[in-house]
Motif scaffolding. Sequence first.
Motif, short mmCIF file in Angstrom:
data_model
loop_
_atom_site.label_atom_id
_atom_site.label_comp_id
_atom_site.label_asym_id
_atom_site.label_seq_id
_atom_site.Cartn_x
_atom_site.Cartn_y
_atom_site.Cartn_z
N ALA A 1 84.94 -18.54 40.74
CA ALA A 1 86.33 -18.79 40.14
C ALA A 1 87.25 -18.76 41.31
CB ALA A 1 86.87 -18.16 38.91
N GLN A 2 88.29 -19.83 41.25
CA GLN A 2 89.32 -19.71 42.37
C GLN A 2 90.24 -18.51 42.08
OE1 GLN A 2 88.70 -22.81 40.73
NE2 GLN A 2 88.73 -24.49 42.03
N ILE A 3 90.47 -18.22 40.70
CA ILE A 3 91.39 -16.98 40.55
C ILE A 3 90.66 -16.12 39.67
CG2 ILE A 3 93.59 -16.62 39.37
CD1 ILE A 3 94.61 -19.45 40.07
N ILE A 4 90.82 -14.96 39.76
CA ILE A 4 90.25 -13.79 39.03
C ILE A 4 91.18 -12.72 38.54
CG2 ILE A 4 88.47 -12.08 38.98
CD1 ILE A 4 86.75 -13.36 41.13
N ILE A 5 91.28 -12.44 37.38
CA ILE A 5 92.45 -11.53 36.80
C ILE A 5 91.68 -10.62 36.13
CG2 ILE A 5 94.20 -11.42 35.26
CD1 ILE A 5 94.84 -13.52 37.13
N ASP A 6 91.98 -9.24 36.49
CA ASP A 6 91.21 -8.06 35.84
C ASP A 6 92.27 -7.88 34.67
OD1 ASP A 6 88.81 -7.27 37.36
OD2 ASP A 6 90.12 -7.01 38.91
N THR A 7 91.68 -8.02 33.51
CA THR A 7 92.36 -7.88 32.18
C THR A 7 92.31 -6.45 31.62
OG1 THR A 7 90.45 -8.71 30.75
CG2 THR A 7 91.80 -10.51 32.04
N ASP A 8 91.44 -5.63 32.11
CA ASP A 8 91.13 -4.42 31.06
C ASP A 8 92.50 -3.77 30.58
OD1 ASP A 8 88.53 -4.39 31.17
OD2 ASP A 8 88.17 -2.93 32.73
N ASP A 9 93.38 -3.71 31.69
CA ASP A 9 94.57 -2.73 31.21
C ASP A 9 95.78 -3.75 30.81
OD1 ASP A 9 93.22 -0.29 31.56
OD2 ASP A 9 93.41 -0.54 33.72
N LEU A 10 95.51 -4.77 30.44
CA LEU A 10 96.73 -5.92 30.37
C LEU A 10 96.65 -6.40 29.01
CD1 LEU A 10 96.52 -7.85 33.49
CD2 LEU A 10 97.85 -5.76 33.49
N SER A 11 97.82 -6.66 28.41
CA SER A 11 98.04 -7.36 27.28
C SER A 11 97.93 -8.90 27.46
CB SER A 11 99.47 -6.99 26.71
OG SER A 11 100.57 -7.68 27.59
N ALA A 12 97.84 -9.52 26.56
CA ALA A 12 97.65 -11.15 26.62
C ALA A 12 99.09 -11.79 27.29
CB ALA A 12 97.68 -11.89 25.42
N GLU A 13 100.06 -11.09 27.33
CA GLU A 13 101.31 -11.66 27.85
C GLU A 13 101.36 -11.21 29.15
OE1 GLU A 13 101.49 -10.33 24.67
OE2 GLU A 13 102.08 -12.23 23.68
N GLU A 14 100.85 -10.16 29.49
CA GLU A 14 100.61 -9.68 31.01
C GLU A 14 99.65 -10.39 31.76
OE1 GLU A 14 101.94 -4.83 30.46
OE2 GLU A 14 99.86 -5.55 30.04
N VAL A 15 98.55 -10.90 31.01
CA VAL A 15 97.71 -11.74 31.76
C VAL A 15 98.13 -13.02 32.02
CG1 VAL A 15 95.55 -13.02 31.44
CG2 VAL A 15 95.70 -10.61 30.52
N LEU A 16 99.00 -13.57 31.13
CA LEU A 16 99.50 -14.89 31.38
C LEU A 16 100.65 -14.47 32.47
CD1 LEU A 16 100.77 -17.57 30.38
CD2 LEU A 16 102.22 -16.14 29.07
N LYS A 17 101.37 -13.74 32.29
CA LYS A 17 102.21 -13.48 33.69
C LYS A 17 101.55 -13.52 35.16
CE LYS A 17 105.90 -10.83 32.46
NZ LYS A 17 106.72 -9.42 32.11
N GLU A 18 100.50 -12.93 34.71
CA GLU A 18 99.59 -12.92 36.26
C GLU A 18 99.18 -14.12 36.57
OE1 GLU A 18 99.58 -9.88 37.70
OE2 GLU A 18 98.55 -10.66 39.36
N ILE A 19 98.45 -14.87 35.68
CA ILE A 19 98.20 -16.27 35.95
C ILE A 19 99.17 -17.08 36.71
CG2 ILE A 19 97.23 -18.28 34.86
CD1 ILE A 19 95.80 -16.58 32.98
N CYS A 20 100.58 -16.98 36.00
CA CYS A 20 101.59 -17.70 36.52
C CYS A 20 102.13 -17.49 37.74
CB CYS A 20 102.53 -17.56 35.40
SG CYS A 20 102.41 -18.44 33.87
N LYS A 21 101.82 -16.04 38.01
CA LYS A 21 102.17 -15.68 39.51
C LYS A 21 101.20 -16.37 40.54
CE LYS A 21 102.96 -11.24 39.39
NZ LYS A 21 102.49 -9.86 39.55
N ARG A 22 99.91 -16.31 39.99
CA ARG A 22 98.83 -16.63 40.88
C ARG A 22 98.66 -18.32 41.05
NH1 ARG A 22 94.68 -13.03 40.92
NH2 ARG A 22 93.47 -14.11 42.28
N ILE A 23 99.22 -18.99 39.87
CA ILE A 23 99.23 -20.47 40.14
C ILE A 23 100.77 -20.95 40.53
CG2 ILE A 23 97.26 -20.69 38.60
CD1 ILE A 23 99.24 -21.56 36.49
N GLN A 24 101.73 -19.88 40.77
CA GLN A 24 102.89 -20.40 41.14
C GLN A 24 103.62 -21.33 40.11
OE1 GLN A 24 102.12 -21.53 45.21
NE2 GLN A 24 102.25 -19.25 45.94
#
Length: 166
Positions: A142-165
Amino acid sequence: MIYFLIGFMGSGKSTVGRLLAAKLDMPFSDTDVLIEQETKLSVNSIFAQYGEEHFRRLEAELVRDIKKDAGIVSCGGGLPCYNNLMDELLKKGTVIYLRASEGTLFERLKNATAERPLLEIATLQETIRKRLAGRSECYEKAQIIIDTDDLSAEEVLKEICKRIQA
Ligand code: S3P
C-alpha cells in the motif's frame, strides 16, 4: 480519485472509511455490501453455497468494473490478496492499509465471528496468525500504511488526512 482502504477483518476499514468519506465529501462504498446487493445473497451465504473461490471471482469483477469517481472504497479483508487485485488497486487509486497487530485483531473480532464465514471462535487466534502472515506482504505494498493499534477511529482519520494532505 479513489481511496481504497485495506486491512484484515476488524481493522476498522468501514468505520474509518465512512468518517473519511464524510470529511472529504466523497461517496463511500464497501465491497462486501456491493457484492451482497449485486447477488442478493449475504457474504456468508455466498461462501456456504458457492465457496470462497467464487467469492474471490466476484471481488475481481467488482474491482475491474469500479468507477473512477467511486470515492472511498472499503475492501473486504482478503480482496487485495487474490487474483493480483492489489496491483489493480494500486493502479486505480491510492491504497491505505490499516495495520493492526494479531492481539488487537483478536480483541476486535472475538465477538464478531458469527457474521464472518472464515472465522470460528475456537480457532480465531490461529486463523488470524496464519492468514495475516500470508497476507502481510501483499497489504504492505500500500502507498500509505497506518498503524492503528493505539488509535481511535478519529485518530486514524486524522493520520490519514495528514498523509494525503487533505
Ligand atoms: C474476508 C473479509 C470479509 C469478507 C469475507 C472474507 C477475508 O470482509 O470479505 O468474509 O478474507 O478477510 P471484512 O474485512 O470487511 O470483514
